[in-house]
Design a protein around this motif. Structure first.
Motif, PDB file in Angstrom:
ATOM      1  N   ARG A  24       4.330  32.130  32.515  1.00  0.00           N
ATOM      2  CA  ARG A  24       3.637  30.845  32.603  1.00  0.00           C
ATOM      3  C   ARG A  24       2.148  31.046  32.880  1.00  0.00           C
ATOM      4  O   ARG A  24       1.296  30.336  32.314  1.00  0.00           O
ATOM      5  N   LEU A  25       1.808  32.005  33.718  1.00  0.00           N
ATOM      6  CA  LEU A  25       0.403  32.289  33.994  1.00  0.00           C
ATOM      7  C   LEU A  25      -0.322  32.801  32.750  1.00  0.00           C
ATOM      8  O   LEU A  25      -1.520  32.497  32.548  1.00  0.00           O
ATOM      9  N   ILE A  26       0.370  33.568  31.922  1.00  0.00           N
ATOM     10  CA  ILE A  26      -0.237  34.023  30.663  1.00  0.00           C
ATOM     11  C   ILE A  26      -0.563  32.822  29.788  1.00  0.00           C
ATOM     12  O   ILE A  26      -1.657  32.725  29.203  1.00  0.00           O
ATOM     13  N   ARG A  27       0.344  31.880  29.697  1.00  0.00           N
ATOM     14  CA  ARG A  27       0.114  30.704  28.844  1.00  0.00           C
ATOM     15  C   ARG A  27      -1.026  29.851  29.388  1.00  0.00           C
ATOM     16  O   ARG A  27      -1.859  29.355  28.617  1.00  0.00           O
ATOM     17  N   ILE A  28      -1.082  29.674  30.717  1.00  0.00           N
ATOM     18  CA  ILE A  28      -2.161  28.886  31.305  1.00  0.00           C
ATOM     19  C   ILE A  28      -3.506  29.557  31.050  1.00  0.00           C
ATOM     20  O   ILE A  28      -4.518  28.897  30.744  1.00  0.00           O
ATOM     21  N   SER A  29      -3.537  30.896  31.160  1.00  0.00           N
ATOM     22  CA  SER A  29      -4.764  31.637  30.908  1.00  0.00           C
ATOM     23  C   SER A  29      -5.228  31.470  29.463  1.00  0.00           C
ATOM     24  O   SER A  29      -6.425  31.254  29.195  1.00  0.00           O
ATOM     25  N   ARG A  30      -4.290  31.550  28.522  1.00  0.00           N
ATOM     26  CA  ARG A  30      -4.652  31.392  27.109  1.00  0.00           C
ATOM     27  C   ARG A  30      -5.139  29.975  26.825  1.00  0.00           C
ATOM     28  O   ARG A  30      -6.083  29.772  26.052  1.00  0.00           O
ATOM     29  N   GLN A  31      -4.507  28.990  27.427  1.00  0.00           N
ATOM     30  CA  GLN A  31      -4.950  27.617  27.234  1.00  0.00           C
ATOM     31  C   GLN A  31      -6.359  27.417  27.766  1.00  0.00           C
ATOM     32  O   GLN A  31      -7.196  26.756  27.135  1.00  0.00           O
ATOM     33  N   ASN A  32      -6.649  27.998  28.922  1.00  0.00           N
ATOM     34  CA  ASN A  32      -7.972  27.866  29.511  1.00  0.00           C
ATOM     35  C   ASN A  32      -9.035  28.535  28.638  1.00  0.00           C
ATOM     36  O   ASN A  32     -10.152  28.018  28.474  1.00  0.00           O
ATOM     37  N   GLU A  33      -8.702  29.669  28.063  1.00  0.00           N
ATOM     38  CA  GLU A  33      -9.648  30.358  27.185  1.00  0.00           C
ATOM     39  C   GLU A  33      -9.956  29.530  25.953  1.00  0.00           C
ATOM     40  O   GLU A  33     -11.102  29.468  25.500  1.00  0.00           O
ATOM     41  N   LEU A  34      -8.960  28.876  25.400  1.00  0.00           N
ATOM     42  CA  LEU A  34      -9.190  28.066  24.206  1.00  0.00           C
ATOM     43  C   LEU A  34      -9.996  26.814  24.515  1.00  0.00           C
ATOM     44  O   LEU A  34     -10.801  26.369  23.701  1.00  0.00           O
ATOM     45  N   GLU A  35      -9.779  26.246  25.697  1.00  0.00           N
ATOM     46  CA  GLU A  35     -10.547  25.061  26.068  1.00  0.00           C
ATOM     47  C   GLU A  35     -12.030  25.384  26.214  1.00  0.00           C
ATOM     48  O   GLU A  35     -12.891  24.544  25.951  1.00  0.00           O
ATOM     49  N   LYS A  36     -12.318  26.621  26.634  1.00  0.00           N
ATOM     50  CA  LYS A  36     -13.715  27.040  26.780  1.00  0.00           C
ATOM     51  C   LYS A  36     -14.343  27.456  25.459  1.00  0.00           C
ATOM     52  O   LYS A  36     -15.569  27.492  25.330  1.00  0.00           O
ATOM     53  N   SER A  37     -13.539  27.784  24.471  1.00  0.00           N
ATOM     54  CA  SER A  37     -14.059  28.367  23.224  1.00  0.00           C
ATOM     55  C   SER A  37     -14.590  27.334  22.246  1.00  0.00           C
ATOM     56  O   SER A  37     -15.275  27.696  21.304  1.00  0.00           O
ATOM     57  N   GLY A  38     -14.269  26.038  22.418  1.00  0.00           N
ATOM     58  CA  GLY A  38     -14.760  25.006  21.518  1.00  0.00           C
ATOM     59  C   GLY A  38     -13.754  24.647  20.445  1.00  0.00           C
ATOM     60  O   GLY A  38     -12.735  25.305  20.252  1.00  0.00           O
ATOM     61  N   PRO A  39     -14.043  23.579  19.686  1.00  0.00           N
ATOM     62  CA  PRO A  39     -13.077  23.071  18.689  1.00  0.00           C
ATOM     63  C   PRO A  39     -12.824  24.029  17.535  1.00  0.00           C
ATOM     64  O   PRO A  39     -11.733  24.085  17.004  1.00  0.00           O
ATOM     65  N   ILE A  40     -13.849  24.809  17.127  1.00  0.00           N
ATOM     66  CA  ILE A  40     -13.656  25.715  15.988  1.00  0.00           C
ATOM     67  C   ILE A  40     -12.670  26.817  16.350  1.00  0.00           C
ATOM     68  O   ILE A  40     -11.739  27.133  15.602  1.00  0.00           O
ATOM     69  N   SER A  41     -12.854  27.393  17.522  1.00  0.00           N
ATOM     70  CA  SER A  41     -11.944  28.448  17.944  1.00  0.00           C
ATOM     71  C   SER A  41     -10.545  27.915  18.189  1.00  0.00           C
ATOM     72  O   SER A  41      -9.556  28.580  17.914  1.00  0.00           O
ATOM     73  N   ARG A  42     -10.464  26.670  18.701  1.00  0.00           N
ATOM     74  CA  ARG A  42      -9.134  26.092  18.927  1.00  0.00           C
ATOM     75  C   ARG A  42      -8.400  25.909  17.621  1.00  0.00           C
ATOM     76  O   ARG A  42      -7.190  26.104  17.533  1.00  0.00           O
TER      77      ARG A  42
END
Length: 481
Positions: free
Chosen positions: A165-183
């Motif tokens: 679960r912590l891995i998934r939360i970490s990945r979600q947080n990284e995508l939220e910081k990366s912007g719409p193109i990266s998402r």
């Protein structure tokens, strides 16, 4: 009726009498033929009794009540008899048409309530089964809580789920910081899995981990298949951020873990066999350290990691033990110390120590470092084969051979060399015997000392170049999900 009318009319002439008698005999013959056909049909279907073959002379031919209330197939049902209406309704409830009765059968008391009794039993049985099934489930759950091995397995399962679960939360947080193109580019990652794709498959695709111990980073390393380790999910220090640990989505899992720890305090290990104890304490050792990282975070130096091994404790059966004591006093052979001197290690070994020590245990204990073996769950009934599997998979993933015929052995294996061999040469021979004969790693090792065998002793010569791969203290967990 026609037969009765012919009997009551006066005899006008002999011709009329002969004519009527012929009609009467023909009607009787038709009745008996019909009855005979009916008995044949009943015999074929097996639906007859001895009373079906008795004839009542007083019963009028063509009576509307025939065969115990069953209507004749040639007559329509009437409202003259309540029994007849009840029998006509019964087939609608059961969905089975009753066979036709004989035209000349005796009247018998009907049994219209038997179908109801059968239906009542059918309605009662499922209720009884559901209650008993629930009771069995409750007993199974209560038995699991009391069984030490099952409890240790559930603790490990819960901890692994928390780390995933912590891995998934970490990945979600990284995508939220990366912007719409990266998402949009990474919209197919593990937390947005396609239907039918499991979480473990998604995480493995995301991690793309092929070399957890860096054996192919060595110059000239021979590429090969490292086995199941290439598919393990990597948990790094970036996933253990305190804000991820306190995320609301992880709260239910932490509450469940707390309840499991509470049950662990009441566990009784006295009835366990040595194999069951071995599996139990391996799980508890790994759980103890995983719990320590969640509580104290990632240490920055190897010295602080050693302190963590002392601070990471669990209450087992009313006794508080740490990870270091579990390894040194229970899973490994302790030093010759007497419990009479008040030595804590000797007391722990006397209480929980194993009678025989399995050297393969080093391939199961994970300290949360990059050089540690992968995290697994061990069972009391299969721990011996599970340790053999862990040993083989670790050797396949941690040993490197290059084109210069140099062999790199992990420092973890060399430090525990005395459990398997006397020196490095005999240790290399032991490694070869553990690997499958058709494996690429064994073939590469054999090629390294081919031609360097002493003809007198038949042993590997010192000319074989064996290097030590240093122990890497970088934080990392290899999870099999």
């Amino acid at each position: 009726m026609q037969v009765q009318q012919n009997k009551t009319q006066p005899q006008r002439s002999n011709n009329n009498n002969n004519y009527n008698s012929n009609n009467t005999s023909n009607d009787q013959r038709n009745v008996y033929e019909t009855k005979a056909l009916h008995f044949i049909s009943k015999a074929i279907n097996g639906d007859y009794s001895l009373t079906d073959f008795t004839i009542n002379e007083n019963t009028s031919i063509g009576s509307p009540l025939i065969g115990g209330g069953n209507s004749s197939p040639y007559n329509q049902p009437t409202k003259q008899s309540g029994l007849q209406l009840q029998e006509n309704k019964a087939p609608k409830r059961s969905g089975i048409l009753k066979p036709s009765a004989s035209p000349s059968r005796n009247f018998r008391d009907p049994t219209p309530f038997k179908p109801k009794e059968r239906n009542t039993e059918i309605r009662v049985d499922p209720a009884q089964k559901s209650i008993s099934g629930q009771t069995i489930l409750e007993e199974s759950n209560s038995g699991t809580k009391r069984q030490p091995n099952k409890l240790s397995e559930n603790i490990m399962k819960c901890l692994i789920l928390i780390y995933v679960r912590l891995i998934r939360i970490s990945r979600q947080n990284e995508l939220e910081k990366s912007g719409p193109i990266s998402r949009s580019m990474y919209s197919s990652l593990s937390f947005r899995t396609e239907p039918g794709v499991s979480l473990s498959t998604s995480l493995m695709k995301e991690s793309k981990q092929q070399d957890p111990y860096g054996i192919f980073e060595i110059e000239g390393a021979i590429p090969r298949d490292i086995g199941p380790y290439k598919n393990l999910v990597v948990f790094s220090s970036s996933c253990l951020d305190p804000k991820y640990v306190s995320n609301s989505s992880s709260i239910p899992l932490f509450q469940k873990l707390k309840g499991l720890y509470s049950s662990l305090q009441k566990v009784d290990l006295r009835s366990l066999t040595d194999h069951q104890k071995l599996a139990f304490w391996i799980n508890i050792y790994n759980a103890c350290i995983m719990h320590g990282f969640l509580k104290f975070s990632v240490p920055s130096t190897p010295e602080k990691l050693l302190n963590l091994l002392n601070k990471a404790t669990l209450n087992v059966g009313g006794k508080v033990v740490n990870a270091q004591a579990i390894e040194r006093c229970i899973l490994r052979k302790p030093t010759m110390l007497s419990s009479k001197d008040g030595n804590k290690e000797a007391i722990i070994h006397q209480l929980y120590g194993l009678q025989t020590v399995n050297p393969n245990v080093i391939f199961t204990l994970c300290c949360g470092t990059r050089s540690s073996p992968a995290i697994r769950i061990y069972t009391g009934e299969g721990v011996t084969s599970e340790l053999e599997k862990s040993k083989l998979e670790y050797l396949q993933a941690s040993i490197s051979v290059n084109n210069s015929k140099k062999i790199w052995l992990p420092e973890l294996l060399i430090q525990n060399m005395n459990d398997f061999a006397k020196d490095l040469d005999s240790l290399l021979e032991w490694v070869c015997h553990q690997l499958p004969t058709s494996g690429s790693l064994r073939k590469s090792i054999v090629d390294c000392f081919r031609g360097n065998t002493n003809t007198n002793s038949g042993r590997v010569s010192n000319a074989v170049n064996i290097e030590k791969m240093p122990y890497d203290f970088e934080f990392q967990y290899l999870l099999q999900v």
